[in-house]
Design a protein around this motif. Structure first.
Motif, PDB file in Angstrom:
ATOM      1  N   UNK A   6       0.815  -1.206   0.000  1.00  0.00           N
ATOM      2  CA  UNK A   6       0.000   0.000   0.000  1.00  0.00           C
ATOM      3  C   UNK A   6       0.853   1.262   0.000  1.00  0.00           C
ATOM      4  N   UNK A   7       2.069   1.189   0.569  1.00  0.00           N
ATOM      5  CA  UNK A   7       2.928   2.367   0.640  1.00  0.00           C
ATOM      6  C   UNK A   7       4.387   1.945   0.769  1.00  0.00           C
ATOM      7  N   UNK A   8       5.257   2.738   0.181  1.00  0.00           N
ATOM      8  CA  UNK A   8       6.702   2.558   0.333  1.00  0.00           C
ATOM      9  C   UNK A   8       7.191   3.727   1.172  1.00  0.00           C
ATOM     10  N   UNK A   9       7.800   3.429   2.324  1.00  0.00           N
ATOM     11  CA  UNK A   9       8.202   4.512   3.221  1.00  0.00           C
ATOM     12  C   UNK A   9       9.668   4.900   3.084  1.00  0.00           C
ATOM     13  N   UNK A  10      10.545   3.951   2.724  1.00  0.00           N
ATOM     14  CA  UNK A  10      11.958   4.304   2.552  1.00  0.00           C
ATOM     15  C   UNK A  10      12.687   3.194   1.825  1.00  0.00           C
ATOM     16  N   UNK A  11      13.858   3.536   1.321  1.00  0.00           N
ATOM     17  CA  UNK A  11      14.737   2.554   0.685  1.00  0.00           C
ATOM     18  C   UNK A  11      16.173   2.906   1.056  1.00  0.00           C
ATOM     19  N   UNK A  24       8.151  -1.091   3.466  1.00  0.00           N
ATOM     20  CA  UNK A  24       6.819  -0.909   2.906  1.00  0.00           C
ATOM     21  C   UNK A  24       5.759  -1.198   3.961  1.00  0.00           C
ATOM     22  N   UNK A  25       4.529  -0.901   3.605  1.00  0.00           N
ATOM     23  CA  UNK A  25       3.378  -1.272   4.421  1.00  0.00           C
ATOM     24  C   UNK A  25       2.427  -2.051   3.534  1.00  0.00           C
ATOM     25  N   UNK A  31       3.758  -3.586   8.366  1.00  0.00           N
ATOM     26  CA  UNK A  31       5.091  -3.201   7.900  1.00  0.00           C
ATOM     27  C   UNK A  31       5.831  -4.410   7.342  1.00  0.00           C
ATOM     28  N   UNK A  32       6.453  -4.201   6.175  1.00  0.00           N
ATOM     29  CA  UNK A  32       7.243  -5.243   5.530  1.00  0.00           C
ATOM     30  C   UNK A  32       8.600  -4.672   5.145  1.00  0.00           C
ATOM     31  N   UNK A  33       9.616  -5.516   5.180  1.00  0.00           N
ATOM     32  CA  UNK A  33      10.938  -5.147   4.704  1.00  0.00           C
ATOM     33  C   UNK A  33      11.256  -6.040   3.517  1.00  0.00           C
ATOM     34  N   UNK A 122       1.809  12.796  -0.921  1.00  0.00           N
ATOM     35  CA  UNK A 122       1.303  11.447  -1.150  1.00  0.00           C
ATOM     36  C   UNK A 122       1.538  10.968  -2.577  1.00  0.00           C
ATOM     37  N   UNK A 123       1.469  11.844  -3.522  1.00  0.00           N
ATOM     38  CA  UNK A 123       1.550  11.433  -4.920  1.00  0.00           C
ATOM     39  C   UNK A 123       2.814  11.936  -5.603  1.00  0.00           C
ATOM     40  N   UNK A 124       3.947  11.774  -4.933  1.00  0.00           N
ATOM     41  CA  UNK A 124       5.195  12.217  -5.545  1.00  0.00           C
ATOM     42  C   UNK A 124       5.586  11.293  -6.696  1.00  0.00           C
ATOM     43  N   UNK A 125       6.295  11.850  -7.660  1.00  0.00           N
ATOM     44  CA  UNK A 125       6.802  11.076  -8.796  1.00  0.00           C
ATOM     45  C   UNK A 125       8.219  11.551  -9.068  1.00  0.00           C
ATOM     46  N   UNK A 126       9.076  10.641  -9.463  1.00  0.00           N
ATOM     47  CA  UNK A 126      10.460  11.003  -9.680  1.00  0.00           C
ATOM     48  C   UNK A 126      11.000  10.534 -11.007  1.00  0.00           C
TER      49      UNK A 126
END
Length: 157
Positions: A6-11, A24-25, A31-33, A122-126
């Motif tokens: 549902x979401x990526x919080x960091x890498x 991630x969540x 929470x998942x790694x 919430x809706x960032x794009x890179x």
């Protein structure tokens, strides 16, 4: 079994530089790694980019007002990337005015310049550019901004 992210919080990169660790969540898992071998990350990014298709931040992100404009001569590649059933026509380009953006050097050692629209929203794009492409983009932005500013009519008064 599928896991829904549902979401990526960091890498981050592991201490031995052999894995990328993505926090991630999951919808039902919490929470998942995720640990990805560093030599397959480029393949993953390429696969995700291909699946995403020609979708631009404006089409998938609601960061600001969007508008469509007809391109004078769309490339065959751009036309091929247009997904059936997607909003708009192959000769249209969808634009969005982002709320903010940030540009930074990639510190992972890949030698890229990172350009992030709607940074930390919430809706960032890179997008990632080679240094030469980043310089070309910067030059084009400056020339285009100068052209727009030159077109403005200065009111008398």
């Amino acid at each position: 079994m599928a896991i829904r992210i549902a979401a990526v919080s960091s890498a981050t990169m592991s201490d031995d530089k052999k894995e990328f660790i993505v926090q991630t969540t999951g919808k039902y898992t919490g929470a998942l790694e995720l640990r990805l071998a560093s030599d397959c990350v480029d393949d993953l990014i390429a696969a995700l980019t291909k699946v995403r298709g020609g979708a631009q931040p404006a089409a998938s992100n609601g960061g600001g007002p969007a508008f469509a404009a007809e391109a004078a001569a769309p490339s065959a590649e751009a036309a091929a990337q247009t997904q059936p059933g997607a909003a708009g026509k192959a000769e249209e380009v969808r634009f969005e005015i982002p709320k903010n953006c940030t540009i930074s050097a990639d510190t992972s050692g890949r030698g890229l310049v990172l350009f992030i629209l709607n940074h930390r929203l919430d809706r960032q794009a890179g997008y990632a550019f080679s240094p030469d492409a980043a310089k070309q983009l910067a030059g084009g932005l400056i020339k285009s901004a100068d052209a727009v500013l030159a077109q403005r009519v200065i009111p008398k008064g």
